[in-house]
Motif scaffolding. Structure first.
Motif, short mmCIF file in Angstrom:
data_model
loop_
_atom_site.label_atom_id
_atom_site.label_comp_id
_atom_site.label_asym_id
_atom_site.label_seq_id
_atom_site.Cartn_x
_atom_site.Cartn_y
_atom_site.Cartn_z
N GLU A 1 0.31 6.76 -6.73
CA GLU A 1 -0.95 7.50 -6.82
C GLU A 1 -0.71 8.99 -6.59
O GLU A 1 -1.32 9.84 -7.27
CB GLU A 1 -1.95 6.96 -5.79
CG GLU A 1 -3.33 7.56 -5.91
CD GLU A 1 -4.32 6.90 -4.95
OE1 GLU A 1 -5.52 6.92 -5.25
OE2 GLU A 1 -3.88 6.35 -3.91
N ALA A 2 0.18 9.32 -5.67
CA ALA A 2 0.50 10.73 -5.42
C ALA A 2 1.14 11.37 -6.64
O ALA A 2 0.91 12.55 -6.94
CB ALA A 2 1.43 10.84 -4.21
N LYS B 1 -9.06 1.25 -8.67
CA LYS B 1 -9.52 1.90 -7.43
C LYS B 1 -10.46 3.07 -7.74
O LYS B 1 -11.47 3.27 -7.06
CB LYS B 1 -8.31 2.38 -6.62
CG LYS B 1 -8.66 3.21 -5.40
CD LYS B 1 -7.41 3.69 -4.70
CE LYS B 1 -7.74 4.64 -3.54
NZ LYS B 1 -6.51 5.14 -2.85
N HIS B 2 -10.13 3.83 -8.77
CA HIS B 2 -10.88 5.05 -9.06
C HIS B 2 -11.97 4.87 -10.11
O HIS B 2 -12.84 5.74 -10.23
CB HIS B 2 -9.92 6.15 -9.49
CG HIS B 2 -9.05 6.65 -8.38
ND1 HIS B 2 -9.46 7.62 -7.49
CD2 HIS B 2 -7.81 6.28 -7.98
CE1 HIS B 2 -8.50 7.84 -6.62
NE2 HIS B 2 -7.49 7.05 -6.88
N ARG C 1 0.81 -1.22 0.00
CA ARG C 1 0.00 0.00 0.00
C ARG C 1 0.84 1.27 0.00
O ARG C 1 0.45 2.29 -0.57
CB ARG C 1 -0.96 -0.01 1.20
CG ARG C 1 -2.00 -1.13 1.10
CD ARG C 1 -3.06 -1.03 2.18
NE ARG C 1 -3.97 -2.17 2.10
CZ ARG C 1 -4.97 -2.27 1.24
NH1 ARG C 1 -5.20 -1.27 0.39
NH2 ARG C 1 -5.75 -3.33 1.22
N ASP C 2 2.00 1.23 0.63
CA ASP C 2 2.86 2.41 0.64
C ASP C 2 3.35 2.73 -0.78
O ASP C 2 3.37 3.90 -1.18
CB ASP C 2 4.06 2.20 1.57
CG ASP C 2 3.66 2.18 3.04
OD1 ASP C 2 2.58 2.71 3.37
OD2 ASP C 2 4.43 1.64 3.85
N VAL D 1 -6.69 -3.24 -3.71
CA VAL D 1 -7.80 -2.28 -3.79
C VAL D 1 -9.17 -2.92 -3.97
O VAL D 1 -10.19 -2.24 -3.76
CB VAL D 1 -7.57 -1.27 -4.94
CG1 VAL D 1 -6.28 -0.48 -4.71
CG2 VAL D 1 -7.53 -1.96 -6.30
N ILE E 1 -4.44 1.38 -9.33
CA ILE E 1 -4.94 2.74 -9.11
C ILE E 1 -6.10 3.04 -10.05
O ILE E 1 -7.11 3.64 -9.65
CB ILE E 1 -3.78 3.75 -9.29
CG1 ILE E 1 -2.77 3.59 -8.15
CG2 ILE E 1 -4.31 5.18 -9.36
CD1 ILE E 1 -1.43 4.22 -8.42
N LEU F 1 1.86 1.84 -3.53
CA LEU F 1 0.68 2.29 -4.29
C LEU F 1 0.40 3.76 -4.02
O LEU F 1 0.13 4.54 -4.95
CB LEU F 1 -0.53 1.43 -3.91
CG LEU F 1 -1.81 1.73 -4.71
CD1 LEU F 1 -2.55 0.43 -5.04
CD2 LEU F 1 -2.75 2.66 -3.95
N GLU F 2 0.48 4.17 -2.77
CA GLU F 2 0.21 5.57 -2.43
C GLU F 2 1.24 6.51 -3.05
O GLU F 2 0.91 7.62 -3.46
CB GLU F 2 0.18 5.73 -0.90
CG GLU F 2 -1.06 5.10 -0.27
CD GLU F 2 -1.01 5.12 1.25
OE1 GLU F 2 -0.04 5.71 1.80
OE2 GLU F 2 -1.93 4.57 1.88
N ARG G 1 -1.66 12.12 -8.99
CA ARG G 1 -2.42 13.26 -8.49
C ARG G 1 -1.70 14.57 -8.83
O ARG G 1 -2.31 15.55 -9.28
CB ARG G 1 -2.65 13.14 -6.99
CG ARG G 1 -3.51 14.28 -6.42
CD ARG G 1 -3.73 14.12 -4.93
NE ARG G 1 -4.46 12.90 -4.61
CZ ARG G 1 -3.92 11.80 -4.06
NH1 ARG G 1 -2.61 11.80 -3.76
NH2 ARG G 1 -4.65 10.75 -3.82
#
Length: 315
Positions: free
Chosen positions: A24-25, A122-123, A17-18, A151, A119, A20-21, A28
């Protein structure tokens, strides 16, 4: 400057998850307009059936950026060598000095590609998705399933690949690794009939997936078309979708599925994944809607995963 090899990198970076974040950042920031990302530099070495791609991006405010060099020499297996290789060079965004060379041999590219698929799901996919279809049976087919588990809590996997024996071996690995109910299909239509999420992971040069293969509410992630000669989606897939999303429109038009509309505008709205993430809003307004995401691989993903990897290596 430090040099890290693949084994060292694999010890600290995995599909979690780290990671992935972190990726994802990066998406973004791209959607918010806070990324400098030049076009891909691509060079063919025809006499050796090879090519080299160079990708990079700078995320404003980050202390580091990366440049990735990714060679593909496709006759190498005849020599007992891998066809894909590569490394990432990490620079200080303050001084321009090289901080590290990550000789990952393509490992971080594989990881960030799988995480981008997760990702997208997820969205864009339904939160209650339980059944996944994968077209292809290679390494990325495995990694996409592993990343999706971060996810979506799915329990059933349908598989299609041109080589049935490879599909069966892949199915056995997925069943053992994740306790999934897995079925191998000889027809794409059968593999997709009950899918909530479809992931295409092939090097196909001709469209494989058709709009008639899509049931209501399905989400499609296409990640195999990453160069001008590849295609996985028939135009009917994109035109049947309620929402079409690209990692970047420009890359999709050149390397991805939007090149099917070269010379004219597609008859649908093109969204970008980073902007969807940055908006904080779901494109879906009904469970019956169909979503499609075309992933061609972006420099911001490389900078994001390289910075994440180096952070873990030096901590």
């Amino acid at each position: 400057m430090e040099l890290y090899n693949r084994a060292q990198i694999q010890n600290v970076v995995s599909l979690d998850r780290d990671a992935l974040e972190a990726v994802e950042a990066g998406f973004r920031a791209l959607g918010e307009g806070n990324v400098v990302q030049p076009p891909i530099l691509s060079m063919a070495i025809e006499e050796a059936n090879g090519e080299v791609d160079v990708k990079t991006a700078h995320i404003k405010g980050n202390s580091r950026f990366a440049i990735k060099v990714s060679p593909g020499f496709f006759d190498n297996p005849k020599l007992g060598l891998p066809s894909l290789n590569g490394l990432m060079i990490v620079f200080s965004a303050k001084t321009g000095l090289v901080e590290a060379v990550l000789f990952d041999e393509g490992y971080l590219t594989d990881i960030r590609t799988a995480l981008a698929g997760a990702i997208a799901a997820k969205h864009l996919s339904r939160a209650d998705s339980k059944r996944v279809t994968v077209l292809g049976a290679g390494l990325q087919a495995e990694l996409q399933v592993a990343a999706l588990k971060l996810v979506r809590d799915f329990d059933t996997l349908d598989v299609w690949a041109r080589d049935v024996k490879k599909a069966e071996a892949y199915a056995a690995r997925m069943q053992e690794a994740y306790g999934l109910t897995v079925a191998v299909h000889t027809e794409i239509a059968d593999a997709c009939r009950e899918a909530d999420i479809i992931v295409t992971t092939t090097p196909s040069r001709e469209p494989l997936l058709s709009g008639e293969h899509l049931r209501e509410g399905v989400h499609v992630t296409a990640m195999g078309s990453d160069s001008p000669e590849k295609r996985e989606l028939d135009t009917s897939v994109m035109e049947r979708a309620d929402h079409f999303v690209a990692d970047t429109r420009a890359q999709s038009e050149n390397n991805g599925e939007l090149k099917a509309y070269a010379g004219h505008q597609p008859p649908f709205t093109v969204n970008e994944l980073g902007k969807v993430i940055a908006s904080g809003k779901s494109l879906r307004t009904a469970d019956s809607q169909i979503t499609v995401c075309d992933l061609t691989g972006t420099g911001v993903q490389d900078t994001a995963i390289a910075g994440f990897a180096l952070g873990r290596l030096v901590s």
